[in-house]
Design a protein around this motif. Structure first.
Motif, mmCIF file in Angstrom:
data_model
loop_
_atom_site.group_PDB
_atom_site.id
_atom_site.type_symbol
_atom_site.label_atom_id
_atom_site.label_comp_id
_atom_site.label_asym_id
_atom_site.label_seq_id
_atom_site.Cartn_x
_atom_site.Cartn_y
_atom_site.Cartn_z
ATOM 1 N N ALA A 64 38.256 52.681 53.536
ATOM 2 C CA ALA A 64 37.482 52.851 52.302
ATOM 3 C C ALA A 64 38.390 53.138 51.116
ATOM 4 O O ALA A 64 38.160 52.651 50.003
ATOM 5 C CB ALA A 64 36.462 53.985 52.473
ATOM 6 N N LYS A 65 39.441 53.907 51.340
ATOM 7 C CA LYS A 65 40.380 54.222 50.271
ATOM 8 C C LYS A 65 41.070 52.970 49.767
ATOM 9 O O LYS A 65 41.178 52.744 48.544
ATOM 10 C CB LYS A 65 41.427 55.216 50.783
ATOM 11 C CG LYS A 65 42.479 55.593 49.758
ATOM 12 C CD LYS A 65 43.506 56.533 50.356
ATOM 13 C CE LYS A 65 44.609 56.855 49.357
ATOM 14 N NZ LYS A 65 45.655 57.726 49.953
ATOM 15 N N ALA A 66 41.524 52.126 50.698
ATOM 16 C CA ALA A 66 42.191 50.881 50.313
ATOM 17 C C ALA A 66 41.235 49.960 49.569
ATOM 18 O O ALA A 66 41.605 49.327 48.564
ATOM 19 C CB ALA A 66 42.749 50.187 51.554
ATOM 20 N N ALA A 67 39.982 49.878 50.045
ATOM 21 C CA ALA A 67 38.996 49.017 49.393
ATOM 22 C C ALA A 67 38.676 49.526 47.992
ATOM 23 O O ALA A 67 38.518 48.732 47.053
ATOM 24 C CB ALA A 67 37.722 48.953 50.235
ATOM 25 N N ALA A 68 38.572 50.838 47.839
ATOM 26 C CA ALA A 68 38.288 51.426 46.532
ATOM 27 C C ALA A 68 39.437 51.159 45.556
ATOM 28 O O ALA A 68 39.212 50.861 44.369
ATOM 29 C CB ALA A 68 38.047 52.926 46.660
ATOM 30 N N GLU A 69 40.650 51.260 46.055
ATOM 31 C CA GLU A 69 41.816 50.986 45.198
ATOM 32 C C GLU A 69 41.856 49.519 44.783
ATOM 33 O O GLU A 69 42.190 49.197 43.635
ATOM 34 C CB GLU A 69 43.097 51.374 45.938
ATOM 35 C CG GLU A 69 43.250 52.886 46.139
ATOM 36 C CD GLU A 69 44.441 53.247 47.002
ATOM 37 O OE1 GLU A 69 45.039 52.317 47.587
ATOM 38 O OE2 GLU A 69 44.770 54.444 47.100
ATOM 39 N N ASP A 70 41.505 48.627 45.720
ATOM 40 C CA ASP A 70 41.464 47.202 45.395
ATOM 41 C C ASP A 70 40.387 46.923 44.347
ATOM 42 O O ASP A 70 40.612 46.150 43.402
ATOM 43 C CB ASP A 70 41.184 46.393 46.664
ATOM 44 C CG ASP A 70 41.073 44.905 46.380
ATOM 45 O OD1 ASP A 70 42.093 44.285 46.048
ATOM 46 O OD2 ASP A 70 39.952 44.373 46.482
ATOM 47 N N ALA A 71 39.227 47.552 44.507
ATOM 48 C CA ALA A 71 38.143 47.373 43.531
ATOM 49 C C ALA A 71 38.560 47.915 42.166
ATOM 50 O O ALA A 71 38.245 47.319 41.133
ATOM 51 C CB ALA A 71 36.876 48.067 44.017
ATOM 52 N N ALA A 72 39.257 49.034 42.150
ATOM 53 C CA ALA A 72 39.737 49.605 40.888
ATOM 54 C C ALA A 72 40.710 48.656 40.200
ATOM 55 O O ALA A 72 40.689 48.511 38.962
ATOM 56 C CB ALA A 72 40.392 50.956 41.142
ATOM 57 N N ASP A 73 41.564 47.998 40.992
ATOM 58 C CA ASP A 73 42.496 47.019 40.427
ATOM 59 C C ASP A 73 41.732 45.852 39.816
ATOM 60 O O ASP A 73 42.101 45.337 38.742
ATOM 61 C CB ASP A 73 43.450 46.507 41.507
ATOM 62 C CG ASP A 73 44.443 47.577 41.961
ATOM 63 O OD1 ASP A 73 44.644 48.559 41.215
ATOM 64 O OD2 ASP A 73 45.005 47.431 43.072
ATOM 65 N N ARG A 74 40.662 45.416 40.486
ATOM 66 C CA ARG A 74 39.861 44.311 39.966
ATOM 67 C C ARG A 74 39.129 44.707 38.682
ATOM 68 O O ARG A 74 38.976 43.892 37.763
ATOM 69 C CB ARG A 74 38.871 43.837 41.030
ATOM 70 C CG ARG A 74 39.544 43.064 42.158
ATOM 71 C CD ARG A 74 38.552 42.387 43.061
ATOM 72 N NE ARG A 74 37.945 43.328 44.000
ATOM 73 C CZ ARG A 74 36.648 43.554 44.107
ATOM 74 N NH1 ARG A 74 35.799 42.916 43.338
ATOM 75 N NH2 ARG A 74 36.189 44.411 45.002
ATOM 76 N N VAL A 75 38.684 45.947 38.632
ATOM 77 C CA VAL A 75 38.047 46.454 37.406
ATOM 78 C C VAL A 75 39.037 46.416 36.250
ATOM 79 O O VAL A 75 38.721 45.960 35.144
ATOM 80 C CB VAL A 75 37.534 47.887 37.613
ATOM 81 C CG1 VAL A 75 37.106 48.509 36.280
ATOM 82 C CG2 VAL A 75 36.348 47.903 38.574
ATOM 83 N N GLN A 76 40.240 46.880 36.493
ATOM 84 C CA GLN A 76 41.254 46.905 35.451
ATOM 85 C C GLN A 76 41.612 45.494 34.991
ATOM 86 O O GLN A 76 41.759 45.235 33.790
ATOM 87 C CB GLN A 76 42.505 47.626 35.960
ATOM 88 C CG GLN A 76 43.611 47.781 34.927
ATOM 89 C CD GLN A 76 43.170 48.558 33.707
ATOM 90 O OE1 GLN A 76 42.358 49.478 33.805
ATOM 91 N NE2 GLN A 76 43.702 48.185 32.549
ATOM 92 N N ALA A 77 41.741 44.575 35.963
ATOM 93 C CA ALA A 77 42.062 43.191 35.615
ATOM 94 C C ALA A 77 40.948 42.564 34.783
ATOM 95 O O ALA A 77 41.209 41.821 33.810
ATOM 96 C CB ALA A 77 42.285 42.375 36.892
#
Length: 230
Positions: A64-77
């Protein structure tokens, strides 16, 4: 008369002394140790289950932590893309405002060598502007999806973190109880050994007392009391 004399001889030697019954026998104490051992085995099973639960919860947390970090990266992009497209549209809007809004059409008109080229150029101009607007909306949609995913994964991460904490607490409690019972088992086993040694000593003492009593009885039977013989 000879039996009375045998009794006196045995009593005078202190050989007739009843063995005092033990409060707890070694067999009873061993049964207690066996019960403790079974409890320890049960605790070990519980500990194994708690360890497995800890590993599962930890894995879920990391996922879940890795998925949340990936989603955060997509939000920033998505935010950066939106800013880029909005800046592009803003620049075009500012240019049209400065030229009164019709200059863009004049630029297209003057740059066209034929009516067909004029139509094509103007359609392309409008299409580019429309495409930019669509890209902005698409980026906003991507950002919204990524933000929703980030929130969901953060909730999953928080839930998994709680499960990890619970599993750790269960591990600590079971390990503490197990350690206490292992200490108790050690103590009871030492008592078993001590009781077995005491029981063996008393058995040997009782056998020796019986042997000496038998010797005393035989001696008494063969002893002639003065004044009773011919």
């Amino acid at each position: 008369m000879s039996l009375f004399l045998a009794f006196l001889l045995v009593a005078s030697l202190g050989l007739i002394a009843p063995v005092q019954a033990l409060a707890v026998t070694s067999a009873e104490k061993q049964a207690e140790a066996d019960d403790i051992m079974r409890s320890i085995d049960s605790l070990q099973t519980q500990l194994n289950e708690a360890n497995a639960e800890f590993e599962r919860a930890t894995q879920e947390y990391e996922t879940a932590k890795a998925a949340a970090e990936d989603a955060a990266d997509r939000v920033q992009a998505a935010k950066e893309r939106i800013a880029e497209l909005q800046e592009r549209l803003g620049d075009r809007a500012a240019s049209m405002y400065k030229t009164g809004g019709s200059m863009s059409f004049i630029d297209v008109l003057l740059g066209a060598s034929s009516f067909e080229e004029l139509v094509t150029s103007w359609d392309a101009f409008e299409k580019i502007t429309s495409q930019d607007a669509e890209l902005v909306q698409e980026s906003k949609d991507v950002k919204a999806e990524a933000e929703a995913a980030e929130q969901e994964y953060n909730e999953q991460k928080a839930k998994a973190a709680e499960e990890v904490e619970k599993a750790e607490a269960a591990q600590r409690e079971i390990e503490s109880t197990k350690a206490s019972m292992e200490e108790e088992l050690t103590r009871v086993n030492e008592e078993v050994v001590a009781l077995q040694a005491k029981e063996e000593e008393e058995r040997i003492a009782a056998e020796e007392a019986e042997r000496r009593a038998e010797e005393a009885r035989r001696l008494a039977e063969t002893t002639v009391v003065p004044g009773t013989g011919g």
